[in-house]
Design an enzyme around this catalytic site. Structure first.
Site, PDB file in Angstrom:
ATOM      1  CE1 TYR A 143     -67.297  90.461  26.573  1.00 23.15           C
ATOM      2  CE2 TYR A 143     -69.353  91.189  25.593  1.00 23.15           C
ATOM      3  CZ  TYR A 143     -68.648  90.276  26.358  1.00 23.15           C
ATOM      4  OH  TYR A 143     -69.306  89.195  26.906  1.00 23.15           O
ATOM      5  CE  LYS A 147     -66.671  87.213  24.568  1.00 21.89           C
ATOM      6  NZ  LYS A 147     -66.274  85.928  25.151  1.00 21.89           N
ATOM      7  CG  PHE A 189     -80.618  97.271  39.899  1.00 20.49           C
ATOM      8  CD1 PHE A 189     -79.925  98.465  39.799  1.00 20.49           C
ATOM      9  CD2 PHE A 189     -81.560  96.971  38.901  1.00 20.49           C
ATOM     10  CE1 PHE A 189     -80.136  99.345  38.737  1.00 20.49           C
ATOM     11  CE2 PHE A 189     -81.783  97.841  37.839  1.00 20.49           C
ATOM     12  CZ  PHE A 189     -81.064  99.028  37.750  1.00 20.49           C
TER      13      PHE A 189
END
Ligand code: NAD
Ligand code: UDP
Length: 312
Positions: A143, A147, A189
């Site tokens: 990743y 990028k 969460f």
């Protein structure tokens, strides 16, 4: 204008499409539905100014458009590490295909890059001229390096072929429509607290992140795209929190009785992250307006509706 949004069925892409449609543009959404879903763009499917194309950007495509917002790429570590070679292909071949399209039809090209180009930063907060500290052989590199190459490709197409580019480096962004199994910290969460499961902190929770609400980010996208600046430009909320603080905040907002447990820290997990947004402020007059507590309230409501709706 006729505007292409790659990754338009995803979290950020679908919010961007809502804004572009509301502004009266014609929007083409291109997505392979890896982490995106039709549900995110359902309300536009019957609109004559909206077009959905199921397509993988690693294959070339011919379209006539004025602007391209290039967002297609899984953003959560869980999803981008599931098939790292594919993540690289999406960032490298996919970005090359979209830049080739921009070159051919003379469209303005916007790249959704990331704060991950700074890796595990040893400069804090991160300014755009910091060159980063990325492990090129680690589990995040498909990743991060993907990028970085996407940025390089954008600047080389700009210098070599005169493609009109805009490059934005996005810092952690959250909001409604994140997937329940997205795997990023805010959605994890919230989903855990709503399901009365323990909140999982990786490491000791002392690592920091800065969380931007999605509407603020999309406003920054549209301002940069329609400005004369090419970037790279950081967009994010400079409010910085430890992961433990975030867990406690979400615990208090949803379920003060929820347990917090500690799990191993993944390899190369950045220790701190906070955007320096001087450039965005000076160039675009942009800064975030939604405080974390308000953004979390809106996000929790969305997850609650989906999770409790699914139970019925
Ligand atoms: P997301 O996973 O919700 O959206 C990505 C979209 O791209 C999905 O709809 C997915 O199906 C599509 N896609 C993936 N690979 C594709 C391919 N090969 N061909 C066609 N479509 C493909 O993620 P997001 O949070 O909306 O992120 C959007 C963009 O913003 C990504 O490029 C990401 O790297 C960047 N970004 C996001 C954040 C953040 O905090 N949300 C931070 C930094 C950068
Ligand atoms: N994290 C965590 N518990 C989770 C998911 C993530 O403690 O359930 C941590 C993760 O290790 C990282 C931070 O939260 O330190 C942000 O992770 P995320 O995947 O959201 O984004 P990124 O690491 O790409 O900034």
């Amino acid at each position: 204008m006729r505007i292409l949004v790659t990754g338009g069925a995803g979290f950020l892409g679908s919010h961007l499409i809502d804004r572009l449609m509301a502004q009266g543009h014609e929007v083409v959404c291109l997505d392979n539905f890896y982490t995106g879903t039709k549900r995110n763009i359902l309300k536009w499917l019957d609109n004559p100014y909206f077009e959905l194309i199921r397509h993988d950007i690693t294959e070339p495509i011919r379209l006539e458009v004025d602007q391209i917002y290039h967002l297609a790429c899984p953003a959560s570590p869980v999803h981008y590490q599931y098939n790292p070679v594919k993540t690289l292909k999406t960032n490298v071949i996919g970005t090359m295909n979209m830049l080739g399209l921009a070159k051919r039809v003379k469209a303005r090209f916007f790249l959704a890059s990331t704060s991950e180009v700074y890796g595990d930063p040893d400069v804090h907060p991160q300014t755009e001229d910091y060159r980063g500290n990325v492990n090129c052989i680690g589990i995040r590199s498909c990743y991060d390096e993907g990028k970085r190459v996407a940025e390089t490709l954008s600047f080389d197409y700009h210098r070599q072929n005169g493609v009109d580019i805009r490059v934005v480096r996005i810092f952690n962004t959250y909001g409604p429509r994140m997937l329940e199994n997205d795997g990023r910290v805010v959605s994890n969460f919230i989903v855990q607290a709503l399901r009365n499961e323990p909140l999982t902190i990786y490491g000791d929770g002392s690592q920091t992140r800065s969380f931007c609400y999605v509407s603020d980010l999309v406003e920054g996208f549209i301002r940069l795209m329609n400005s004369n600046e090419i970037g790279p430009m950081n967009l994010g909320n400079p409010g910085e929190y430890t992961i433990l603080e975030l867990a406690e905040k979400i615990q208090n907002m949803i379920n003060p009785g929820a347990e917090i447990i500690f799990k191993p820290l993944p390899q190369d997990d950045p220790k701190q992250r906070q955007p320096d947004i001087t450039r965005a402020k000076t160039w675009l007059g942009w800064e975030p307006t939604v405080p974390l507590d308000r953004g979390l309230e809106l996000t929790i409501k969305d997850f609650r509706d989906r999770i409790e709706g699914n139970k019925q």
